[in-house]
Design an enzyme around this catalytic site. Structure first.
Site, PDB file in Angstrom:
ATOM      1  N   HIS A 237       1.939 -40.902  -0.117  1.00 46.78           N
ATOM      2  CA  HIS A 237       2.622 -39.839  -0.875  1.00 46.78           C
ATOM      3  C   HIS A 237       1.621 -38.965  -1.623  1.00 46.78           C
ATOM      4  O   HIS A 237       1.847 -38.549  -2.748  1.00 46.78           O
ATOM      5  CB  HIS A 237       3.641 -40.442  -1.851  1.00 46.78           C
ATOM      6  CG  HIS A 237       4.784 -39.517  -2.180  1.00 46.78           C
ATOM      7  ND1 HIS A 237       5.854 -39.329  -1.341  1.00 46.78           N
ATOM      8  CD2 HIS A 237       5.026 -38.718  -3.243  1.00 46.78           C
ATOM      9  CE1 HIS A 237       6.705 -38.464  -1.869  1.00 46.78           C
ATOM     10  NE2 HIS A 237       6.210 -38.066  -3.039  1.00 46.78           N
ATOM     11  N   ARG A 240       0.466 -39.882  -5.219  1.00 48.13           N
ATOM     12  CA  ARG A 240       1.283 -39.479  -6.367  1.00 48.13           C
ATOM     13  C   ARG A 240       2.270 -40.549  -6.840  1.00 48.13           C
ATOM     14  O   ARG A 240       3.045 -40.300  -7.759  1.00 48.13           O
ATOM     15  CB  ARG A 240       2.047 -38.199  -6.023  1.00 48.13           C
ATOM     16  CG  ARG A 240       1.122 -37.015  -5.799  1.00 48.13           C
ATOM     17  CD  ARG A 240       1.846 -35.811  -5.228  1.00 48.13           C
ATOM     18  NE  ARG A 240       2.897 -35.306  -6.094  1.00 48.13           N
ATOM     19  CZ  ARG A 240       2.683 -34.525  -7.163  1.00 48.13           C
ATOM     20  NH1 ARG A 240       1.450 -34.196  -7.512  1.00 48.13           N
ATOM     21  NH2 ARG A 240       3.696 -34.085  -7.879  1.00 48.13           N
ATOM     22  N   GLY A 269      -2.765 -37.040   4.215  1.00 49.04           N
ATOM     23  CA  GLY A 269      -3.702 -37.543   3.223  1.00 49.04           C
ATOM     24  C   GLY A 269      -5.114 -37.025   3.386  1.00 49.04           C
ATOM     25  O   GLY A 269      -5.891 -37.572   4.170  1.00 49.04           O
ATOM     26  N   VAL A 271      -6.264 -34.189   4.663  1.00 49.73           N
ATOM     27  CA  VAL A 271      -6.603 -33.316   5.798  1.00 49.73           C
ATOM     28  C   VAL A 271      -6.790 -31.900   5.265  1.00 49.73           C
ATOM     29  O   VAL A 271      -5.878 -31.313   4.692  1.00 49.73           O
ATOM     30  CB  VAL A 271      -5.501 -33.350   6.876  1.00 49.73           C
ATOM     31  CG1 VAL A 271      -5.833 -32.383   8.004  1.00 49.73           C
ATOM     32  CG2 VAL A 271      -5.332 -34.764   7.418  1.00 49.73           C
ATOM     33  N   ARG A 272      -7.970 -31.353   5.474  1.00 45.40           N
ATOM     34  CA  ARG A 272      -8.298 -30.046   4.924  1.00 45.40           C
ATOM     35  C   ARG A 272      -8.705 -29.018   5.979  1.00 45.40           C
ATOM     36  O   ARG A 272      -8.629 -27.815   5.733  1.00 45.40           O
ATOM     37  CB  ARG A 272      -9.444 -30.178   3.888  1.00 45.40           C
ATOM     38  CG  ARG A 272      -9.100 -31.082   2.705  1.00 45.40           C
ATOM     39  CD  ARG A 272      -8.023 -30.478   1.848  1.00 45.40           C
ATOM     40  NE  ARG A 272      -7.660 -31.307   0.703  1.00 45.40           N
ATOM     41  CZ  ARG A 272      -6.586 -32.078   0.653  1.00 45.40           C
ATOM     42  NH1 ARG A 272      -5.750 -32.125   1.701  1.00 45.40           N
ATOM     43  NH2 ARG A 272      -6.305 -32.779  -0.427  1.00 45.40           N
TER      44      ARG A 272
END
Length: 340
Positions: A237, A240, A269, A271-272
């Protein structure tokens, strides 16, 4: 994207700094907001673990125009990417744009880009209502995610989601950790296998497919397969709900090995960029979900901002595939990962 990011930084001031590297350090503990819970260790672990995965560069081959397309859950996508379900613009993103404008940008921008956007759920009702309206306006091209509510709210929202014309439904069971919802009189809770099986049977009875988001261990991945889920999302999540979890890429290989071939495996999670997408695919994912970067693009540039971000992401993925000798998504295997 520079103008989009600058605009987002202005509109999200006090909620997100739109850092050059979105790694959870500057926004630790800022929930609500875009940060990670507590020390933000889970958020930071997502990013640092993925950044630590290294790629094998190969250039003695004939791959110059790789195919990024993929079929997933009955959908033909231009690349194996989905926008993660994130909502709550007023209390998470600063309210610089409306909930309606934001989610229309996500869903519509994803459709324009040949991928698909997911919509969120929560309090106030405008979150899910705006999401459902955006999916309806996009001819059902979107995936509504519903939180694991207690009582009749879950069934009611599933019924509402069905009216959008969508073919895939999701539950972010990892939202069971959002204690603020219980404090607001709208409790969420974990679901037993029997409860999930009943929900999934109903969705299958409609001819739909079901995604269970929030799987971080092989045993729960196997449970998801046993109760009939069509896909899982390996996710904490976004860091968070529970501090001090591993990064999703750290658990992905073992989870994927447990259920490969039985259901679709998605992951989010940290990933850019396109290289991060490639890493996740190589380590067992069939597709990835991207959260915060899509939100920044939507707030800063609305639908056009999302399209620009996804175009940049696709270009990065293509480049990474060329430089690892990967002709198509099926050829992205652990061979592209350096294990020195």
């Amino acid at each position: 994207m520079k103008e989009t990011r600058e605009r987002a930084r202005e509109l999200m001031k006090g909620y997100c700094r739109v850092c050059k590297v979105c790694d959870g350090k500057a926004c630790a503990g800022e929930v609500p907001g875009m940060g990670g819970l507590g020390t933000a260790a889970s958020f930071k672990n997502n990013v640092t673990a993925l950044a630590g995965v290294r790629l094998n560069m190969r250039l003695v081959h004939d791959v110059s125009a790789p195919d990024t397309s993929v079929s997933l859950l009955g959908l033909d996508l231009a690349m194996p990417v989905l926008a993660a379900p994130i909502g709550g613009v007023s209390f998470n993103m600063g309210g610089g744009v409306s909930e309606e404008e934001y989610i229309e940008a996500v869903v519509g921008g994803c459709r324009d880009s040949g991928v698909i956007g997911c919509t969120g759920d929560g309090v106030p009702p405008v979150i899910h209502e705006s999401g459902y309206a955006a999916i309806s306006a996009s001819d059902g091209h979107g995936i509504p995610f519903i939180k694991p509510w207690e009582g009749p709210e879950l069934a009611e929202k599933l019924d509402k989601a069905r009216t959008t014309g969508c073919s895939i439904f999701g539950m972010d069971v990892d939202a069971a950790g959002l204690v603020t919802l219980r404090q607001m009189g709208r409790p969420v809770s974990p679901k037993t296998p029997a409860e999930l099986e009943k929900i999934i049977e109903e969705v299958h009875g409609w001819g739909g497919k079901f995604i269970l988001k929030g799987i971080m261990t092989p045993d729960e991945a196997l449970l998801a397969a046993r109760v009939g889920a069509d896909a899982i999302v390996v996710s904490n999540h976004g860091g968070r709900v529970l501090d001090h979890t591993p990064g999703t890429v750290e658990v992905l290989p073992e989870v994927a090995a447990a259920v490969r071939g039985r259901l679709a495996i998605l992951v989010d999670g940290g990933v850019r960029d396109g290289a991060d997408v490639l890493k996740m695919l190589a380590l067992g994912a069939d597709a990835v979900m991207i959260g915060r970067p899509v939100s920044v693009a939507a707030v800063g540039g609305l639908r056009e901002g999302v399209v620009k971000y996804l175009a940049a992401l696709k270009g990065q993925l293509i480049q990474a595939m060329v430089l690892t000798g990967s002709a198509d998504i099926a050829s992205v295997t652990p061979r592209v990962i350096w294990n020195g």
